[in-house]
Design a protein around this motif. Structure first.
Motif, PDB file in Angstrom:
ATOM      1  N   THR A   2       0.833  -1.192   0.000  1.00 45.06           N
ATOM      2  CA  THR A   2       0.000   0.000   0.000  1.00 45.06           C
ATOM      3  C   THR A   2       0.866   1.238   0.000  1.00 45.06           C
ATOM      4  O   THR A   2       1.809   1.355   0.773  1.00 45.06           O
ATOM      5  N   GLU A   3       0.565   2.181  -0.860  1.00 41.72           N
ATOM      6  CA  GLU A   3       1.324   3.418  -0.942  1.00 41.72           C
ATOM      7  C   GLU A   3       0.546   4.522  -0.249  1.00 41.72           C
ATOM      8  O   GLU A   3      -0.509   4.947  -0.686  1.00 41.72           O
ATOM      9  N   SER A   4       1.021   4.947   0.903  1.00 44.57           N
ATOM     10  CA  SER A   4       0.342   5.990   1.655  1.00 44.57           C
ATOM     11  C   SER A   4       1.195   7.240   1.715  1.00 44.57           C
ATOM     12  O   SER A   4       1.206   7.957   2.698  1.00 44.57           O
ATOM     13  N   ASP A   5       1.941   7.479   0.633  1.00 38.57           N
ATOM     14  CA  ASP A   5       2.841   8.619   0.591  1.00 38.57           C
ATOM     15  C   ASP A   5       2.055   9.918   0.621  1.00 38.57           C
ATOM     16  O   ASP A   5       0.942  10.003   0.122  1.00 38.57           O
ATOM     17  N   LEU A   6       2.640  10.927   1.217  1.00 39.14           N
ATOM     18  CA  LEU A   6       2.017  12.235   1.286  1.00 39.14           C
ATOM     19  C   LEU A   6       2.654  13.129   0.244  1.00 39.14           C
ATOM     20  O   LEU A   6       3.866  13.230   0.148  1.00 39.14           O
ATOM     21  N   SER A   7       1.836  13.784  -0.564  1.00 42.17           N
ATOM     22  CA  SER A   7       2.356  14.632  -1.616  1.00 42.17           C
ATOM     23  C   SER A   7       2.419  16.076  -1.143  1.00 42.17           C
ATOM     24  O   SER A   7       1.790  16.468  -0.170  1.00 42.17           O
ATOM     25  N   GLY A   8       3.215  16.863  -1.884  1.00 44.65           N
ATOM     26  CA  GLY A   8       3.326  18.274  -1.551  1.00 44.65           C
ATOM     27  C   GLY A   8       4.584  18.551  -0.762  1.00 44.65           C
ATOM     28  O   GLY A   8       5.042  17.737   0.017  1.00 44.65           O
ATOM     29  N   HIS A   9       5.154  19.740  -0.957  1.00 44.34           N
ATOM     30  CA  HIS A   9       6.395  20.093  -0.295  1.00 44.34           C
ATOM     31  C   HIS A   9       6.192  20.344   1.192  1.00 44.34           C
ATOM     32  O   HIS A   9       7.135  20.298   1.964  1.00 44.34           O
ATOM     33  N   GLN A  10       4.966  20.652   1.618  1.00 43.97           N
ATOM     34  CA  GLN A  10       4.728  20.962   3.017  1.00 43.97           C
ATOM     35  C   GLN A  10       4.660  19.707   3.876  1.00 43.97           C
ATOM     36  O   GLN A  10       4.768  19.781   5.089  1.00 43.97           O
ATOM     37  N   LYS A  11       4.454  18.572   3.269  1.00 41.25           N
ATOM     38  CA  LYS A  11       4.305  17.338   4.022  1.00 41.25           C
ATOM     39  C   LYS A  11       5.471  16.404   3.739  1.00 41.25           C
ATOM     40  O   LYS A  11       6.034  16.407   2.657  1.00 41.25           O
ATOM     41  N   GLU A  12       5.772  15.599   4.706  1.00 39.00           N
ATOM     42  CA  GLU A  12       6.928  14.720   4.597  1.00 39.00           C
ATOM     43  C   GLU A  12       6.633  13.527   3.695  1.00 39.00           C
ATOM     44  O   GLU A  12       5.625  12.846   3.849  1.00 39.00           O
ATOM     45  N   ARG A  13       7.527  13.284   2.767  1.00 40.20           N
ATOM     46  CA  ARG A  13       7.390  12.124   1.897  1.00 40.20           C
ATOM     47  C   ARG A  13       7.609  10.846   2.698  1.00 40.20           C
ATOM     48  O   ARG A  13       8.362  10.820   3.672  1.00 40.20           O
ATOM     49  N   LYS A  14       6.981   9.790   2.219  1.00 40.62           N
ATOM     50  CA  LYS A  14       7.175   8.501   2.883  1.00 40.62           C
ATOM     51  C   LYS A  14       8.644   8.097   2.883  1.00 40.62           C
ATOM     52  O   LYS A  14       9.173   7.628   3.892  1.00 40.62           O
ATOM     53  N   ILE A  15       9.333   8.271   1.761  1.00 37.61           N
ATOM     54  CA  ILE A  15      10.723   7.836   1.677  1.00 37.61           C
ATOM     55  C   ILE A  15      11.597   8.575   2.684  1.00 37.61           C
ATOM     56  O   ILE A  15      12.526   8.003   3.259  1.00 37.61           O
TER      57      ILE A  15
END
Length: 210
Positions: A2-15
């Motif tokens: 499951t990919e629950s990555d958060l997009s946008g520069h304001q939020k922390e990426r999953k990686i």
């Protein structure tokens, strides 16, 4: 997975979160270099995501001191089992053994970032240009890809046979596993090892010398 990555520069990426959680921040430079081919073998984005995720699996295994009957399983084998949409029989046994040992298989699977997450982090957050999205397949790279796969088959086979031997009573001779790939020409039915076929650019028996 499951990919629950958060997009946008304001939020922390999953990686980014995964690198911090698993103490893998030192891989950031390697990720960029392997993407651009700077001082490293240049990877496609899918190869890069796989490389990173195997490192995550390896670190998780180290943290949980994973071993099967005293043997430490190969991180790539474990990753392939976790990542498989439809695990085969061997992968099912690997997953079952991991869960029986208390290893957090499902939590780890949730942590592994999708290649799209890695791509977004590189191109949007790190603003890295010149990445390899569709790398042409050269003969050398094709041979390396097949060699890696055969090597993995050897490791899995050797591990499986060793485990089966330990489950039997009495002494069982050690097995030496060797995997070779032979290619058969559909025209002349000549057979050869894959390296010979690749180096000749086709069937060595049918291909005119350059």
């Amino acid at each position: 997975m499951t990919e629950s990555d958060l997009s946008g520069h304001q939020k922390e990426r999953k990686i980014v979160r995964v690198m911090r959680t698993y103490d893998l921040d030192h891989l950031e430079v390697q990720l960029v270099n392997r993407w651009t081919g700077t001082g490293e073998e240049q990877f496609t984005i899918r190869e890069l995501a796989r490389w990173f995720n195997v490192r995550v699996v390896e670190r998780a295994m180290e943290d949980h001191d994973v071993s099967f009957d005293g043997l430490v399983p190969d991180p790539e084998t474990v990753y392939d089992a976790i990542d498989a949409d439809d695990p085969d029989e061997h992968q099912e046994r690997v997953l079952e053994a991991l869960r029986d040992s208390g290893f957090p298989v499902d939590d780890l699977a949730e942590d592994l970032p999708h290649w799209r997450s890695v791509y977004a982090w590189l191109t949007e957050d790190k603003e890295v240009e010149g990445g390899n999205t569709r790398e042409p397949l050269t003969p050398q790279r094709g041979q390396e890809r097949i060699d890696k796969l055969l090597s993995r088959v050897e490791r899995v086979s050797d591990s499986t046979l060793s485990q089966l031997a330990r489950n039997r009573e009495g002494e069982v001779p050690d097995a030496e596993v060797s995997v070779r790939l032979r290619v058969k020409c559909s025209e002349c039915e000549h057979t050869c090892v894959h390296r010979e076929w690749i180096q000749a650019g086709g069937c060595p028996n049918c291909t005119d010398p350059a």
